[in-house]
Scaffold this motif. Structure first.
Motif, PDB file in Angstrom:
ATOM      1  N   PRO A   4       0.811  -1.222   0.000  1.00  7.68           N
ATOM      2  CA  PRO A   4       0.000   0.000   0.000  1.00  7.68           C
ATOM      3  C   PRO A   4       0.846   1.275   0.000  1.00  7.68           C
ATOM      4  O   PRO A   4       0.459   2.289  -0.585  1.00  7.68           O
ATOM      5  N   ALA A   5       2.022   1.222   0.640  1.00  5.10           N
ATOM      6  CA  ALA A   5       2.907   2.386   0.653  1.00  5.10           C
ATOM      7  C   ALA A   5       3.441   2.671  -0.739  1.00  5.10           C
ATOM      8  O   ALA A   5       3.509   3.831  -1.167  1.00  5.10           O
ATOM      9  N   ALA A   6       3.826   1.639  -1.453  1.00  7.42           N
ATOM     10  CA  ALA A   6       4.322   1.825  -2.821  1.00  7.42           C
ATOM     11  C   ALA A   6       3.222   2.394  -3.713  1.00  7.42           C
ATOM     12  O   ALA A   6       3.470   3.299  -4.522  1.00  7.42           O
ATOM     13  N   VAL A   7       2.017   1.896  -3.550  1.00  5.44           N
ATOM     14  CA  VAL A   7       0.894   2.404  -4.341  1.00  5.44           C
ATOM     15  C   VAL A   7       0.652   3.877  -4.012  1.00  5.44           C
ATOM     16  O   VAL A   7       0.511   4.706  -4.919  1.00  5.44           O
ATOM     17  N   HIS A  89       3.814   6.881   8.541  1.00  3.09           N
ATOM     18  CA  HIS A  89       2.630   6.878   7.667  1.00  3.09           C
ATOM     19  C   HIS A  89       2.557   8.142   6.812  1.00  3.09           C
ATOM     20  O   HIS A  89       2.438   8.074   5.594  1.00  3.09           O
ATOM     21  N   HIS A  90       2.633   9.290   7.453  1.00  2.09           N
ATOM     22  CA  HIS A  90       2.404  10.557   6.736  1.00  2.09           C
ATOM     23  C   HIS A  90       3.558  10.948   5.813  1.00  2.09           C
ATOM     24  O   HIS A  90       3.328  11.514   4.752  1.00  2.09           O
ATOM     25  N   THR A  91       4.774  10.647   6.195  1.00  2.00           N
ATOM     26  CA  THR A  91       5.929  11.044   5.399  1.00  2.00           C
ATOM     27  C   THR A  91       6.356   9.973   4.407  1.00  2.00           C
ATOM     28  O   THR A  91       6.708  10.271   3.271  1.00  2.00           O
ATOM     29  N   PHE A  92       6.303   8.719   4.848  1.00  3.75           N
ATOM     30  CA  PHE A  92       6.843   7.630   4.033  1.00  3.75           C
ATOM     31  C   PHE A  92       5.761   6.720   3.444  1.00  3.75           C
ATOM     32  O   PHE A  92       6.079   5.682   2.874  1.00  3.75           O
ATOM     33  N   PHE A  93       4.488   7.098   3.640  1.00  2.00           N
ATOM     34  CA  PHE A  93       3.344   6.426   3.006  1.00  2.00           C
ATOM     35  C   PHE A  93       3.056   5.014   3.516  1.00  2.00           C
ATOM     36  O   PHE A  93       2.219   4.319   2.952  1.00  2.00           O
ATOM     37  N   GLU A  94       3.751   4.559   4.554  1.00  4.63           N
ATOM     38  CA  GLU A  94       3.463   3.221   5.078  1.00  4.63           C
ATOM     39  C   GLU A  94       2.051   3.202   5.665  1.00  4.63           C
ATOM     40  O   GLU A  94       1.518   4.244   6.041  1.00  4.63           O
ATOM     41  N   PRO A  95       1.434   2.026   5.742  1.00  4.91           N
ATOM     42  CA  PRO A  95       0.084   1.966   6.317  1.00  4.91           C
ATOM     43  C   PRO A  95       0.087   2.519   7.743  1.00  4.91           C
ATOM     44  O   PRO A  95       1.094   2.389   8.453  1.00  4.91           O
ATOM     45  N   PRO A  96      -1.006   3.137   8.174  1.00  4.85           N
ATOM     46  CA  PRO A  96      -1.051   3.622   9.561  1.00  4.85           C
ATOM     47  C   PRO A  96      -0.911   2.440  10.524  1.00  4.85           C
ATOM     48  O   PRO A  96      -1.431   1.356  10.267  1.00  4.85           O
ATOM     49  N   SER A  97      -0.190   2.648  11.609  1.00  5.35           N
ATOM     50  CA  SER A  97      -0.011   1.591  12.605  1.00  5.35           C
ATOM     51  C   SER A  97      -1.262   1.500  13.472  1.00  5.35           C
ATOM     52  O   SER A  97      -1.579   2.428  14.206  1.00  5.35           O
ATOM     53  N   GLU A  98      -1.944   0.376  13.363  1.00  4.42           N
ATOM     54  CA  GLU A  98      -3.149   0.143  14.150  1.00  4.42           C
ATOM     55  C   GLU A  98      -2.742  -0.277  15.560  1.00  4.42           C
ATOM     56  O   GLU A  98      -1.929  -1.184  15.721  1.00  4.42           O
ATOM     57  N   VAL A  99      -3.314   0.364  16.568  1.00  2.00           N
ATOM     58  CA  VAL A  99      -3.007  -0.002  17.949  1.00  2.00           C
ATOM     59  C   VAL A  99      -3.801  -1.252  18.308  1.00  2.00           C
ATOM     60  O   VAL A  99      -5.021  -1.281  18.190  1.00  2.00           O
ATOM     61  N   MET A 100      -3.064  -2.258  18.729  1.00  2.00           N
ATOM     62  CA  MET A 100      -3.662  -3.539  19.102  1.00  2.00           C
ATOM     63  C   MET A 100      -3.609  -3.691  20.624  1.00  2.00           C
ATOM     64  O   MET A 100      -2.734  -3.115  21.277  1.00  2.00           O
TER      65      MET A 100
END
Length: 122
Positions: A4-7, A89-100
């Motif tokens: 998803p980050a690459a997309v 997430h915001h800078t490098f486009f990785e998926p947001p980290s969901e808190v588990m």
């Protein structure tokens, strides 16, 4: 990068989606080769971490208050929110980290492919 980050990153320059260089339905190598997708975007190879490694890393993260996220395919999961994970997430486009709620909740989900500690440079 996670798929998803690459997309998302490629979409900023109109290179994602059908006909672009990356899409959820195209072949690709993601997470430094830990997830490889073949024809029609189907997962053909996946490397995962042992549960003990994940448990020990999150124990260290909690003990030292260091942000840690687990890459689980197209998702990221953590035990506590942290500005460094928001930056991921915001800078490098990785998926947001969901808190588990627990490490067990992370391990009961999709396999963990990669762990990333996000700490200050010192």
């Amino acid at each position: 990068k996670a798929r998803p980050a690459a997309v998302r990153a490629c979409a900023t320059v109109e290179l994602a989606g059908p006909g672009g260089i990356v899409h959820t339905d195209t072949p690709g190598v993601f997470l430094q080769g830990l997830n490889v997708y073949g024809e029609e975007g189907r997962l053909v190879h996946q490397a995962t971490l042992a549960a003990q490694v994940v448990e020990e890393a999150f124990a260290y993260s909690l003990e030292h208050n260091i942000a840690l996220t687990a890459f689980t395919g197209d998702r990221c999961q953590t035990l506590f929110a942290h500005p460094r994970l928001d930056e991921l997430h915001h800078t490098f486009f990785e998926p947001p980290s969901e808190v588990m709620p627990s490490v067990r909740a992370i391990l009961d989900g999709p396999p963990v492919n990669k762990l990333l500690f996000a700490c200050p440079p010192d």
